[in-house]
Design an enzyme around this catalytic site. Structure first.
Site, mmCIF file in Angstrom:
data_model
loop_
_atom_site.group_PDB
_atom_site.id
_atom_site.type_symbol
_atom_site.label_atom_id
_atom_site.label_comp_id
_atom_site.label_asym_id
_atom_site.label_seq_id
_atom_site.Cartn_x
_atom_site.Cartn_y
_atom_site.Cartn_z
ATOM 1 N N ARG A 253 0.864 -1.177 0.000
ATOM 2 C CA ARG A 253 0.000 0.000 0.000
ATOM 3 C C ARG A 253 0.905 1.233 0.000
ATOM 4 O O ARG A 253 2.014 1.198 0.544
ATOM 5 C CB ARG A 253 -0.898 0.008 1.234
ATOM 6 C CG ARG A 253 -1.804 -1.218 1.341
ATOM 7 C CD ARG A 253 -2.559 -1.221 2.672
ATOM 8 N NE ARG A 253 -3.450 -2.370 2.791
ATOM 9 C CZ ARG A 253 -3.111 -3.559 3.293
ATOM 10 N NH1 ARG A 253 -1.872 -3.736 3.769
ATOM 11 N NH2 ARG A 253 -3.972 -4.545 3.357
ATOM 12 N N LYS B 204 -1.962 -2.631 7.793
ATOM 13 C CA LYS B 204 -3.205 -2.219 8.425
ATOM 14 C C LYS B 204 -3.463 -3.039 9.686
ATOM 15 O O LYS B 204 -3.082 -4.196 9.784
ATOM 16 C CB LYS B 204 -4.368 -2.408 7.439
ATOM 17 C CG LYS B 204 -4.276 -1.524 6.212
ATOM 18 C CD LYS B 204 -5.371 -1.833 5.216
ATOM 19 C CE LYS B 204 -6.749 -1.504 5.749
ATOM 20 N NZ LYS B 204 -7.802 -1.682 4.730
ATOM 21 N N HIS C 39 -2.069 2.136 -6.329
ATOM 22 C CA HIS C 39 -3.017 1.043 -6.132
ATOM 23 C C HIS C 39 -3.076 0.159 -7.371
ATOM 24 O O HIS C 39 -3.234 -1.071 -7.272
ATOM 25 C CB HIS C 39 -4.409 1.599 -5.814
ATOM 26 C CG HIS C 39 -5.390 0.546 -5.377
ATOM 27 N ND1 HIS C 39 -5.376 -0.010 -4.125
ATOM 28 C CD2 HIS C 39 -6.384 -0.064 -6.053
ATOM 29 C CE1 HIS C 39 -6.348 -0.914 -4.023
ATOM 30 N NE2 HIS C 39 -6.965 -0.968 -5.183
ATOM 31 N N ARG D 61 -0.327 -2.206 -7.202
ATOM 32 C CA ARG D 61 -0.661 -3.276 -6.245
ATOM 33 C C ARG D 61 -1.503 -4.344 -6.936
ATOM 34 O O ARG D 61 -1.279 -5.541 -6.744
ATOM 35 C CB ARG D 61 -1.392 -2.661 -5.051
ATOM 36 C CG ARG D 61 -1.709 -3.611 -3.909
ATOM 37 C CD ARG D 61 -2.080 -2.779 -2.676
ATOM 38 N NE ARG D 61 -2.792 -3.535 -1.667
ATOM 39 C CZ ARG D 61 -2.217 -4.313 -0.767
ATOM 40 N NH1 ARG D 61 -0.906 -4.483 -0.774
ATOM 41 N NH2 ARG D 61 -2.937 -4.953 0.147
ATOM 42 N N HIS E 175 -3.086 -9.267 3.055
ATOM 43 C CA HIS E 175 -4.526 -9.407 3.237
ATOM 44 C C HIS E 175 -4.807 -10.376 4.383
ATOM 45 O O HIS E 175 -4.077 -11.354 4.580
ATOM 46 C CB HIS E 175 -5.193 -9.932 1.962
ATOM 47 C CG HIS E 175 -5.209 -8.934 0.860
ATOM 48 N ND1 HIS E 175 -5.177 -9.285 -0.467
ATOM 49 C CD2 HIS E 175 -5.229 -7.580 0.879
ATOM 50 C CE1 HIS E 175 -5.185 -8.195 -1.213
ATOM 51 N NE2 HIS E 175 -5.224 -7.156 -0.416
ATOM 52 N N TYR F 250 -8.347 -8.101 -6.164
ATOM 53 C CA TYR F 250 -7.115 -7.565 -6.749
ATOM 54 C C TYR F 250 -6.688 -8.338 -7.995
ATOM 55 O O TYR F 250 -5.669 -8.027 -8.589
ATOM 56 C CB TYR F 250 -5.984 -7.606 -5.709
ATOM 57 C CG TYR F 250 -6.132 -6.551 -4.646
ATOM 58 C CD1 TYR F 250 -5.354 -5.407 -4.657
ATOM 59 C CD2 TYR F 250 -7.080 -6.678 -3.644
ATOM 60 C CE1 TYR F 250 -5.505 -4.423 -3.688
ATOM 61 C CE2 TYR F 250 -7.240 -5.706 -2.668
ATOM 62 C CZ TYR F 250 -6.449 -4.589 -2.697
ATOM 63 O OH TYR F 250 -6.602 -3.623 -1.746
#
Length: 350
Positions: free
Chosen positions: A188, A214, A287, A290, A313, A322
């Site tokens: 990210r 995250k 993004h 990614r 993830h 994705y």
């Protein structure tokens, strides 16, 4: 465990408590600060649209659907140009979907906290219609486009003047490294800009990047050898020498010694793209790179769980979003069908 009695609190009161809770989670590392702010912003918007003085437990599915519709028509303040007035939505489908997820998370918490008897989201059937999905810049590059971008990044690295000229003109190693990390590892953009030099280490001869993602989760991702070589060259020759008190830990720095911001990363990608042959060039965001990482690793039959771990993830279901379609991939898959390897073609007539 749910409380035995429902507290008849207003929408405004519950939203304030919920926003305070998600911000506390970000301070403990359980939520990324950016994610917490998105949740807080969305639930305050929900309160504004639903009516902050209404009792939360009085809202039903129809009330929530009306809020979702009002949000869809709400002007997007982030846009530089005004949206034409009319019956169509002012918010994009992705913004509507994000807002719905935030409201759903809020009501899930409200059930546990004893603010509502039933979750009204269970009665909501309204969903945003996605027209074409992500915009092209946020989708994966084709093999040809990716090779063009990586080739331009490698050319920057090779032609970087070592110790010559002005410091602000010696950014080739840094720019090339940024593109290589984004395309090869798929972090990210927040993970890339927050990376510190000490997050990169060697174990058993392999260079790793410890990525802080995250929700306070970390992952150690091995760097492909060509990327590791560029990283070492950047750390040894391309990273600016710093004065005392200036970002001593940040990996990616401006020539003035300041940590790069998200917008700086997009500017780097655009500069590298300008060096790509126009026939192989396509605009792309971080993004989108990614998506490029995930799509091409999966197309190469890389184990799905390994790709999930590279991208950070929590589960495989997220990875599916994705995976973009590549031209010719269905034809290539059918040419090497695993069940037909032993089937001989018919003989040509004599």
């Amino acid at each position: 465990m749910r409380p035995s009695e429902v507290q008849r609190l207003t929408v405004g009161e519950t939203v304030d408590r919920y926003a305070e809770m998600v911000r506390a989670k970000s301070s403990t590392g359980a939520l990324a600060p950016g994610t917490a702010e998105v949740y807080a912003r969305d639930v305050h918007t929900f309160a504004e649209l639903a009516g902050p003085v209404r009792v939360l437990d009085d809202l039903d599915g129809a009330d929530v659907e009306e809020v979702l519709l009002r949000f869809a028509r709400k002007p997007d303040g982030r846009r530089s140009r005004p949206v034409p007035s009319g019956p169509g939505p002012a918010q994009s489908a992705s913004s509507q979907a994000r807002f719905r997820r935030s409201v759903s998370a809020f009501f899930q918490y409200a059930v546990v906290a004893g603010w509502v008897q039933l979750n009204p989201m269970q009665a909501v059937t309204l969903r945003p219609k996605v027209r074409g999905g992500l915009r092209p810049e946020r989708r994966a590059l084709t093999t040809e486009q990716a090779e063009g971008l990586l080739g331009a990044a490698q050319e920057l690295v090779v032609r970087e003047p070592r110790g010559q000229g002005r410091a602000d003109q010696r950014t080739g190693l840094r720019d090339g490294l940024i593109v290589l990390l984004l395309a090869a590892v798929g972090p990210r953009v927040s993970e890339l800009t927050s990376a510190d030099v000490e997050h990169f280490f060697v174990n058993a001869g392999t260079r790793y990047w410890r990525i802080f993602g995250k929700g306070g989760r970390t992952r150690d991702v091995p760097l492909p050898h060509p990327v590791a070589l560029v990283l070492d060259a950047y750390l040894g020759e391309g990273r600016p020498a710093l004065d005392r008190g200036r970002e001593p830990k940040a990996l990616l720095l401006s020539w003035r010694g300041r940590r790069l911001a998200r917008g700086d990363v997009q500017a780097v990608i655009d500069r590298v793209l300008a060096r790509v042959d126009p026939e192989r060039r396509r605009s792309v965001t971080p993004h989108g790179l990614r998506h490029t990482t995930a799509t091409h690793l999966l197309a190469a039959a890389t184990d799905m769980d390994a790709v999930r771990r590279v991208l950070g993830h929590a589960d495989l279901s997220t990875l599916g979003r994705y995976r973009d379609e590549l031209p010719g991939e269905l034809e290539a898959a059918m040419r090497v069908h695993p069940l037909l390897g032993s089937v001989a073609p018919p003989e040509a007539p004599s």
